[in-house]
Design a protein around this motif. Structure first.
Motif, PDB file in Angstrom:
ATOM      1  N   ILE A   1       0.831  -1.217   0.000  1.00  0.00           N
ATOM      2  CA  ILE A   1       0.000   0.000   0.000  1.00  0.00           C
ATOM      3  C   ILE A   1       0.862   1.263   0.000  1.00  0.00           C
ATOM      4  N   ILE A   2       1.928   1.273   0.764  1.00  0.00           N
ATOM      5  CA  ILE A   2       2.774   2.472   0.850  1.00  0.00           C
ATOM      6  C   ILE A   2       3.381   2.766  -0.538  1.00  0.00           C
ATOM      7  N   ASN A   3       3.694   1.714  -1.284  1.00  0.00           N
ATOM      8  CA  ASN A   3       4.209   1.906  -2.650  1.00  0.00           C
ATOM      9  C   ASN A   3       3.130   2.508  -3.548  1.00  0.00           C
ATOM     10  N   MET A   4       1.895   2.017  -3.412  1.00  0.00           N
ATOM     11  CA  MET A   4       0.787   2.540  -4.231  1.00  0.00           C
ATOM     12  C   MET A   4       0.515   4.005  -3.895  1.00  0.00           C
ATOM     13  N   VAL A   5       0.569   4.342  -2.609  1.00  0.00           N
ATOM     14  CA  VAL A   5       0.313   5.725  -2.185  1.00  0.00           C
ATOM     15  C   VAL A   5       1.402   6.641  -2.737  1.00  0.00           C
ATOM     16  N   THR A   6       2.640   6.186  -2.669  1.00  0.00           N
ATOM     17  CA  THR A   6       3.766   7.001  -3.151  1.00  0.00           C
ATOM     18  C   THR A   6       3.614   7.321  -4.638  1.00  0.00           C
ATOM     19  N   GLU A   7       3.134   6.345  -5.399  1.00  0.00           N
ATOM     20  CA  GLU A   7       2.951   6.558  -6.843  1.00  0.00           C
ATOM     21  C   GLU A   7       1.912   7.628  -7.141  1.00  0.00           C
ATOM     22  N   GLN A   8       0.962   7.794  -6.224  1.00  0.00           N
ATOM     23  CA  GLN A   8      -0.142   8.739  -6.453  1.00  0.00           C
ATOM     24  C   GLN A   8       0.202  10.180  -6.100  1.00  0.00           C
ATOM     25  N   LEU A   9       1.231  10.373  -5.280  1.00  0.00           N
ATOM     26  CA  LEU A   9       1.496  11.712  -4.755  1.00  0.00           C
ATOM     27  C   LEU A   9       2.824  12.265  -5.247  1.00  0.00           C
ATOM     28  N   GLU A  10       2.904  13.590  -5.224  1.00  0.00           N
ATOM     29  CA  GLU A  10       4.165  14.238  -5.612  1.00  0.00           C
ATOM     30  C   GLU A  10       4.888  14.726  -4.365  1.00  0.00           C
ATOM     31  N   ASN A  11       6.192  14.892  -4.488  1.00  0.00           N
ATOM     32  CA  ASN A  11       6.993  15.426  -3.387  1.00  0.00           C
ATOM     33  C   ASN A  11       6.870  14.614  -2.104  1.00  0.00           C
ATOM     34  N   VAL A  12       6.987  13.286  -2.287  1.00  0.00           N
ATOM     35  CA  VAL A  12       6.849  12.366  -1.159  1.00  0.00           C
ATOM     36  C   VAL A  12       8.135  11.555  -1.031  1.00  0.00           C
ATOM     37  N   LEU A  13       8.577  11.332   0.193  1.00  0.00           N
ATOM     38  CA  LEU A  13       9.729  10.462   0.422  1.00  0.00           C
ATOM     39  C   LEU A  13       9.231   9.167   1.055  1.00  0.00           C
ATOM     40  N   LEU A  14       9.546   8.050   0.392  1.00  0.00           N
ATOM     41  CA  LEU A  14       9.165   6.740   0.930  1.00  0.00           C
ATOM     42  C   LEU A  14      10.394   6.114   1.578  1.00  0.00           C
ATOM     43  N   THR A  15      10.241   5.672   2.807  1.00  0.00           N
ATOM     44  CA  THR A  15      11.373   5.029   3.476  1.00  0.00           C
ATOM     45  C   THR A  15      10.852   3.939   4.401  1.00  0.00           C
ATOM     46  N   ARG A  16      11.791   3.197   5.020  1.00  0.00           N
ATOM     47  CA  ARG A  16      11.348   2.085   5.861  1.00  0.00           C
ATOM     48  C   ARG A  16      12.280   1.883   7.051  1.00  0.00           C
ATOM     49  N   GLU A  17      11.728   1.206   8.040  1.00  0.00           N
ATOM     50  CA  GLU A  17      12.511   0.828   9.219  1.00  0.00           C
ATOM     51  C   GLU A  17      12.411  -0.676   9.428  1.00  0.00           C
ATOM     52  N   PRO A  18      13.356  -1.337  10.006  1.00  0.00           N
ATOM     53  CA  PRO A  18      14.681  -0.788  10.288  1.00  0.00           C
ATOM     54  C   PRO A  18      15.474  -0.713   8.986  1.00  0.00           C
ATOM     55  N   GLY A  19      16.128   0.400   8.741  1.00  0.00           N
ATOM     56  CA  GLY A  19      16.924   0.554   7.531  1.00  0.00           C
ATOM     57  C   GLY A  19      16.773   1.934   6.953  1.00  0.00           C
ATOM     58  N   GLY A  20      16.671   2.009   5.637  1.00  0.00           N
ATOM     59  CA  GLY A  20      16.435   3.286   4.980  1.00  0.00           C
ATOM     60  C   GLY A  20      17.695   4.065   4.631  1.00  0.00           C
ATOM     61  N   ILE A  21      18.791   3.830   5.355  1.00  0.00           N
ATOM     62  CA  ILE A  21      20.092   4.436   5.042  1.00  0.00           C
ATOM     63  C   ILE A  21      21.164   3.418   5.445  1.00  0.00           C
ATOM     64  N   ASP A  22      22.386   3.650   4.974  1.00  0.00           N
ATOM     65  CA  ASP A  22      23.417   2.616   5.098  1.00  0.00           C
ATOM     66  C   ASP A  22      23.635   2.091   6.531  1.00  0.00           C
ATOM     67  N   ILE A  23      23.867   2.997   7.483  1.00  0.00           N
ATOM     68  CA  ILE A  23      24.170   2.530   8.856  1.00  0.00           C
ATOM     69  C   ILE A  23      22.991   1.745   9.428  1.00  0.00           C
ATOM     70  N   ALA A  24      21.775   2.249   9.175  1.00  0.00           N
ATOM     71  CA  ALA A  24      20.596   1.553   9.698  1.00  0.00           C
ATOM     72  C   ALA A  24      20.377   0.210   8.989  1.00  0.00           C
TER      73      ALA A  24
END
Ligand SMILES: Nc1ncnc2c1ncn2[C@@H]1O[C@H](COP(=O)(O)OP(=O)(O)O)[C@@H](O)[C@H]1O
Ligand SMILES: Cc1cn([C@H]2C[C@H](O)[C@@H](COP(=O)(O)OP(=O)(O)O)O2)c(=O)[nH]c1=O
Length: 211
Positions: free
Chosen positions: A20-43
């Motif tokens: 669902i979060i992927n579908m929502v992201t496709e519908q909107l502009e200027n949105v950042l999709l990320t996840r936990e745990p993770g999302g950046i290298d150290i995490a």
């Protein structure tokens, strides 16, 4: 004050959050999709340690601290800068996962786990949390159908653990009624998406009346 909007997606494994979060992201502009745990290298590095199937000796408090550490790094490196730029941040899991999984299901106590997370996140709580509610049996059935998905250490917990996770989320709904909104995730994908996008757009319009 942050100009952006911070929305988190929560629920037991297999509820449909990622889809669902992927579908929502496709519908909107200027949105950042990320996840936990993770999302950046150290995490992501911390995520590998937490979820490695061989790490069966991990103590529950170690697990809670590692999730909080990954959360802090992800928040500072990715989420906070985006919010300061006025972006809508959609995050697949956040602090409520720790409260439900480590606090309630692992038995560490919701208040104890909240304390270490307050240290990690300071006052950066989500503007809205959408909770995808599902019977654990159905969530796990959906996961098992999806053969390509990784099976991590938490997925290997027994059904009783997943029931406790759901019970934990029910406690959080009562505790944070203004922030958390529940959606019945056992519904069809179309219905779940329709309800989710409505909530997201409502929150964006509420915080930015001119949009
Ligand atoms: N409403 C739904 N009805 C049926 N299957 C679904 C629905 N939502 C998601 N799925 C399927 O269930 C599986 C798990 O979904 P996923 O989005 O990975 O869940 P989560 O991120 O909550 O663990 C995927 O194969 C997905 O296609
Ligand atoms: C963020 C977080 C996740 N978790 C668990 C939930 C998941 O079982 C696992 C993350 O794995 P992931 O593959 O991202 O699961 P899902 O697709 O269901 O979101 O980590 C916690 O126990 N505590 C936390 O604070």
């Amino acid at each position: 004050m942050n100009k952006g909007i911070f929305i988190t997606f929560e629920g037991p494994d297999g509820a449909g959050k990622t889809t669902i979060i992927n579908m929502v992201t496709e519908q909107l502009e200027n949105v950042l999709l990320t996840r936990e745990p993770g999302g950046i290298d150290i995490a992501e590095q911390i995520r590998r340690v937490i979820l490695a199937r061989e790490n069966t000796a991990m103590d529950p408090r170690t697990e809670a601290l590692l999730y909080a550490a990954a959360r802090r790094q992800h928040l500072m490196e990715k989420v906070k800068p985006a919010l300061e730029e006025g972006i809508v941040v959609l995050c697949d899991r956040f602090v409520d996962s720790s409260l439900a999984y480590q606090g309630h299901a692992r038995g560490l106590g919701i208040d104890e786990v909240l304390k270490i997370n307050q240290f990690a996140i300071e006052d950066m709580m989500p503007d809205l949390t959408i909770y995808f509610d599902i019977e654990p049996e159905l969530g796990l059935k959906r996961i098992n159908k999806n053969k390509g998905r990784e099976v991590n250490r938490l997925d290997l917990e027994n059904l009783d653990f997943h029931h406790k996770v759901r019970e934990g989320y029910a406690i959080l709904m009562e505790r944070f009624p203004n922030r958390i909104v529940k959606i019945d995730a056992s519904d069809t994908l179309e219905k779940v998406f329709e309800k989710t996008i409505k909530l997201v757009i409502e929150k964006i319009e509420q915080k930015r009346p001119s949009v």
